[in-house]
Write a protein that holds these residues in place. Structure first.
Motif, short mmCIF file in Angstrom:
data_model
loop_
_atom_site.label_atom_id
_atom_site.label_comp_id
_atom_site.label_asym_id
_atom_site.label_seq_id
_atom_site.Cartn_x
_atom_site.Cartn_y
_atom_site.Cartn_z
N ARG A 38 0.22 -23.61 12.45
CA ARG A 38 -0.41 -22.40 12.34
C ARG A 38 0.09 -21.43 13.44
O ARG A 38 0.29 -20.36 13.07
N SER A 39 0.19 -22.02 14.85
CA SER A 39 0.73 -21.22 15.86
C SER A 39 2.13 -20.67 15.86
O SER A 39 2.15 -19.40 15.83
N ALA A 40 3.06 -21.43 15.23
CA ALA A 40 4.35 -20.92 15.00
C ALA A 40 4.34 -19.86 13.74
O ALA A 40 5.00 -18.80 14.02
N LYS A 41 3.53 -19.91 12.87
CA LYS A 41 3.54 -19.09 11.81
C LYS A 41 2.89 -17.70 12.20
O LYS A 41 3.42 -16.75 11.77
N LEU A 42 1.66 -17.72 12.85
CA LEU A 42 1.17 -16.79 13.58
C LEU A 42 1.90 -15.90 14.34
O LEU A 42 1.75 -14.76 14.67
N ILE A 43 2.67 -16.31 15.11
CA ILE A 43 3.53 -15.91 16.26
C ILE A 43 4.89 -15.45 15.69
O ILE A 43 5.69 -14.87 16.43
N GLU A 44 5.22 -15.97 14.64
CA GLU A 44 6.60 -15.80 14.07
C GLU A 44 7.63 -16.37 14.67
O GLU A 44 8.64 -15.79 15.05
#
Length: 168
Positions: A38-44
């Motif tokens: 989730r963190s990776a996707k939100l921060i791209e």
């Protein structure tokens, strides 16, 4: 081995606090992997991880996008881990371009993995010790925003709630 680093990370109360969690729980790890994704996707960012810093090594307990020998070993030497800087500072730590940062240009992780940028926030335990970090890593130089830091800070609070459920 870097004895100064060992002395700073190897505080007995801090290590005992880390040892008080069931870090091998499959349920905990699945939740931390999902949180990392989730963190990776939100921060791209292509990579995100949750790690605890032991006295001589980084132990990855949740991840997204980690591959190769780092995934197999579930960590790195503490001297190589940028999360070490987050833990020792006890506050968010950011690297815009590791190849241009004198602290990191000779870091084997930068040379071997292509790591260029890093943003990590501390994981603070119930005893007040900084136990580890939740971070994102990118293969390109980048300036992380306040919003990126807020995403990680929120996720780090969730990590600690999950860890608290898995205290032994």
């Amino acid at each position: 081995m870097n004895t100064e680093l060992y002395d700073r990370l190897g505080i007995p109360e801090r290590i005992r606090e880390i040892a008080g969690y069931d870090l091998y729980s499959a349920e905990l790890r699945a939740s931390l992997d999902a949180l990392s994704e989730r963190s990776a996707k939100l921060i791209e960012a292509p990579v995100s991880l949750v790690s605890v810093m032991l006295d001589t090594s980084q132990f990855i307990i949740g991840s997204y996008g980690v591959s190769g020998w780092v995934a197999y070993a579930q960590g790195t030497p503490a001297e190589w881990a940028m999360c070490t800087h987050t833990v020792l500072a006890g506050e968010p730590y950011c690297v815009v371009d590791a190849l241009e940062d004198p602290k990191h240009t000779d870091n084997p992780m930068v040379r071997m993995t292509g790591l260029r940028s890093y943003l990590g926030v501390p994981l603070t335990g119930f005893g007040g010790h900084t136990l580890g970090a939740h971070c994102v890593i990118d293969a390109r130089p980048r300036v992380f925003s306040d919003a990126d830091r807020a995403v990680l800070t929120d996720a780090a609070e969730q990590v600690m709630r999950l860890l608290d459920v898995h205290r032994t």
